[in-house]
Design an enzyme around this catalytic site. Structure first.
Site, short mmCIF file in Angstrom:
data_model
loop_
_atom_site.label_atom_id
_atom_site.label_comp_id
_atom_site.label_asym_id
_atom_site.label_seq_id
_atom_site.Cartn_x
_atom_site.Cartn_y
_atom_site.Cartn_z
N GLY A 11 -17.11 -1.85 -0.32
CA GLY A 11 -17.09 -0.49 0.58
C GLY A 11 -16.90 0.53 -0.15
NE ARG A 81 -3.24 -0.45 4.92
CZ ARG A 81 -2.72 0.37 5.85
NH1 ARG A 81 -1.71 -0.01 6.68
NH2 ARG A 81 -2.95 1.48 5.73
CG ASN A 94 -6.01 -7.01 -3.06
OD1 ASN A 94 -6.89 -7.82 -3.09
ND2 ASN A 94 -6.24 -5.75 -2.66
CB ILE A 117 -9.19 2.58 -6.49
CG1 ILE A 117 -9.69 3.61 -7.16
CG2 ILE A 117 -9.31 2.38 -4.92
CD1 ILE A 117 -11.26 3.89 -7.15
CB SER A 118 -7.22 -2.81 -6.39
OG SER A 118 -8.34 -2.98 -7.09
CG ASN A 119 -4.18 0.04 -1.57
OD1 ASN A 119 -3.16 0.73 -2.02
ND2 ASN A 119 -4.80 0.55 -0.58
CG ASP A 150 -2.26 9.49 -0.83
OD1 ASP A 150 -2.59 8.88 0.23
OD2 ASP A 150 -1.71 8.89 -1.94
NE ARG A 153 -6.29 9.45 4.39
CZ ARG A 153 -6.23 8.24 3.80
NH1 ARG A 153 -5.21 7.96 3.28
NH2 ARG A 153 -7.23 7.54 4.06
CG HIS A 178 -2.08 5.09 -2.16
ND1 HIS A 178 -2.42 6.16 -1.23
CD2 HIS A 178 -2.48 4.12 -1.70
CE1 HIS A 178 -3.30 5.52 -0.71
NE2 HIS A 178 -3.52 4.29 -0.86
CG MET A 229 -10.82 4.92 -2.13
SD MET A 229 -9.44 5.87 -2.46
CE MET A 229 -9.62 6.28 -4.26
N1 LIG Z 1 -6.16 3.92 -3.77
C1 LIG Z 1 -6.51 4.13 -2.64
O1 LIG Z 1 -6.19 5.39 -2.27
C2 LIG Z 1 -7.26 3.20 -1.91
C3 LIG Z 1 -8.08 3.88 -0.73
C4 LIG Z 1 -8.96 2.83 0.04
C5 LIG Z 1 -8.82 1.62 -0.32
N2 LIG Z 1 -8.01 1.00 -1.27
C6 LIG Z 1 -8.16 -0.45 -1.65
O2 LIG Z 1 -9.42 -0.64 -2.36
C7 LIG Z 1 -9.85 -1.97 -2.43
C8 LIG Z 1 -11.14 -2.29 -2.01
O3 LIG Z 1 -11.42 -1.48 -0.69
P1 LIG Z 1 -12.78 -1.87 -0.26
O4 LIG Z 1 -12.79 -1.19 1.18
O5 LIG Z 1 -13.90 -1.28 -1.18
O6 LIG Z 1 -12.83 -3.58 -0.23
P2 LIG Z 1 -14.29 -4.46 -0.22
O7 LIG Z 1 -13.93 -5.78 0.43
O8 LIG Z 1 -15.21 -3.71 0.86
O9 LIG Z 1 -14.70 -4.23 -1.57
C9 LIG Z 1 -14.04 -5.16 -2.50
C10 LIG Z 1 -14.98 -5.65 -3.55
O10 LIG Z 1 -14.03 -6.29 -4.52
C11 LIG Z 1 -14.85 -7.29 -5.00
N3 LIG Z 1 -14.18 -8.21 -5.76
C12 LIG Z 1 -13.17 -9.16 -5.30
N4 LIG Z 1 -12.77 -9.75 -6.42
C13 LIG Z 1 -13.13 -9.20 -7.50
C14 LIG Z 1 -12.97 -9.74 -8.87
N5 LIG Z 1 -12.29 -10.53 -9.45
N6 LIG Z 1 -13.71 -8.86 -9.69
C15 LIG Z 1 -14.70 -7.75 -9.21
N7 LIG Z 1 -14.76 -7.69 -7.89
C16 LIG Z 1 -14.21 -8.52 -7.32
C17 LIG Z 1 -15.53 -8.08 -3.77
O11 LIG Z 1 -16.57 -8.89 -4.03
C18 LIG Z 1 -15.87 -7.01 -3.15
O12 LIG Z 1 -17.25 -6.50 -3.19
C19 LIG Z 1 -8.73 -2.68 -1.41
O13 LIG Z 1 -7.52 -3.17 -2.12
C20 LIG Z 1 -8.17 -1.29 -0.44
O14 LIG Z 1 -6.95 -1.58 -0.07
C21 LIG Z 1 -7.32 1.86 -2.19
O1 LIG Z 2 -4.87 2.37 4.17
C1 LIG Z 2 -5.44 1.43 3.31
O2 LIG Z 2 -4.91 0.44 3.40
C2 LIG Z 2 -6.39 2.13 2.35
C3 LIG Z 2 -5.93 3.07 1.44
O3 LIG Z 2 -4.92 3.05 0.86
C4 LIG Z 2 -5.85 4.38 2.10
O4 LIG Z 2 -4.85 5.38 2.10
O5 LIG Z 2 -6.83 4.86 2.93
#
Ligand SMILES: NC(=O)c1ccc[n+]([C@@H]2O[C@H](COP(=O)([O-])OP(=O)(O)OC[C@H]3O[C@@H](n4cnc5c(N)ncnc54)[C@H](O)[C@@H]3O)[C@@H](O)[C@H]2O)c1
Ligand SMILES: O=C(O)C[C@H](O)C(=O)O
Length: 329
Positions: A11, A81, A94, A117-119, A150, A153, A178, A229
């Site tokens: 996503g 989430r 994660n 970025i991963s949470n 953040d 926002r 975060h 994001m």
């Molecule tokens: N830092 C921030 O501010 C912030 C903001 C939003 C989301 N996030 C985090 O970002 C992460 C991803 O969110 P998303 O909505 O894109 O999720 P998503 O499920 O849509 O996409 C995640 C992708 O990661 C891939 N993946 C899984 N394991 C993998 C691996 N070992 N190697 C490579 N790719 C792999 C999946 O196949 C998928 O395409 C989540 O942990 C989310 O909480 C962080």
């Molecule tokens: O809220 C979440 O789990 C995704 C991300 O960390 C956010 O702040 O939007």
């Protein structure tokens, strides 16, 4: 400049890859994911921009091929989430995903800027640091937890009070970590200054701290923030690349290992946290200087900071522990 997105089919990964494909600073773009990257890369390859793009899957040494020669690796891989979950609930899955990808970076592109970025970011960045340390490849100036959403926002939500036409013109340091109360917006230090009525401050602060929940609730089981994001991740990546190419005066809050960044020791001492998001001056080699904004926090913000320190310390230790004493399988 070779950029890599790890988690590129997700996503966040897809719109982030689109923005990087369109970015004139990027010469090569490698998309890595466990699924669907051939399709995403082929789709993006029809865009008439500079970046040459390729997609990789784990088969045939795909991770190695994607990461080799990388200058910047952005990591949005991992599960998001659903309503009712905390970011810490994502740790179980994660943590291992980030660990594996960082091992790949240590082996194939140890000099790259790594943007996580991963949470839960409060724990995945300490995991990344430990993995890199173990491999003897840790350069704290090049490891960043992306907390730009953040900041974005805070800029957006304060607009109703500033009346500013372009919200991104108001600079607001958002510091700490975060997640929830570890996110601390310092509205008292907004530039230009913003007068926030007392009866509005709690709501505004809370909305920045829990902005992620707002999106998770609205998406109703279909994930968390992805498009905002991708925008925020791109904004930070672009700043890192511009600084790497010699542009000066670039500052953005980001979650870094403080003892490894100039000016960071004093902040680590004051907060009791080795990892912390503060405004960081970016340079050719990455995080050039951590800027201490704690001293000018007002009484209201100092209380928020106390709660932040408590929560953050536990999240950081959990990440470090995961690598130092791996859970029994
Ligand atoms: N830092 C921030 O501010 C912030 C903001 C939003 C989301 N996030 C985090 O970002 C992460 C991803 O969110 P998303 O909505 O894109 O999720 P998503 O499920 O849509 O996409 C995640 C992708 O990661 C891939 N993946 C899984 N394991 C993998 C691996 N070992 N190697 C490579 N790719 C792999 C999946 O196949 C998928 O395409 C989540 O942990 C989310 O909480 C962080
Ligand atoms: O809220 C979440 O789990 C995704 C991300 O960390 C956010 O702040 O939007």
């Amino acid at each position: 400049m070779k950029a890599v997105v790890a988690g590129a089919a997700g996503g966040i990964g897809q719109p982030l890859s689109l923005l990087l494909k369109a970015c004139p600073l990027v010469d090569k773009l490698a998309l890595y994911d466990v699924v669907n990257t051939p399709g995403v890369a082929t789709d993006l390859s029809h865009i008439s921009s500079i970046a040459q793009i390729e997609g990789f899957l784990p088969a045939d040494d795909g991770m190695k091929k994607a990461l080799t020669g990388a200058d910047i690796v952005v990591i949005p891989a991992g599960i998001p989430r659903k309503p009712g979950m905390t970011r810490d609930d994502l740790f179980k899955i994660n943590a291992g995903i980030v660990q594996g990808l960082i091992e790949g970076c240590a082996e194939n592109c140890p000099d790259a800027f790594i943007l996580v970025i991963s949470n839960p970011v409060n724990s995945t960045v300490p995991i990344a640091a430990e993995v890199l340390k173990k491999a003897g490849k840790f350069n704290p100036k090049k490891l960043f937890g992306v907390t730009t959403l953040d900041v974005v926002r805070a800029e957006t939500f304060v607009q109703s009070l500033t009346g500013e036409k372009d919200p991104s013109k108001t600079v607001i340091p958002v510091i700490g970590g975060h997640s929830g109360e570890t996110i601390v917006p310092l509205f008292s230090q907004a530039k230009p200054a913003v007068k926030i009525p007392e009866d509005k401050l709690d709501d505004l602060t809370n909305r920045v701290q829990f902005g992620g929940d707002e999106v998770v609730k609205a998406k109703d089981g279909a994930g968390s923030a992805t498009l905002s994001m991708a925008y925020a991740g791109y904004r930070f990546a672009e700043k890192v690349m511009k600084a790497a190419k010699g542009e000066t005066g670039i500052v953005e809050p980001t979650f870094v290992y403080l003892p490894g960044v100039e000016g960071g020791d004093a902040i680590a001492k004051e907060t009791g946290c080795e990892f912390f998001s503060v405004p960081v001056e970016l340079g050719k080699d990455g995080a050039q200087k951590a800027i201490n904004v704690l001293g000018s926090a007002n009484e209201y913000e100092k209380k928020l900071l106390q709660a932040c320190y408590e929560g953050l310390k536990g999240n950081i230790s959990k990440g470090i522990e995961f690598v130092q004493n791996p859970p029994q399988k």
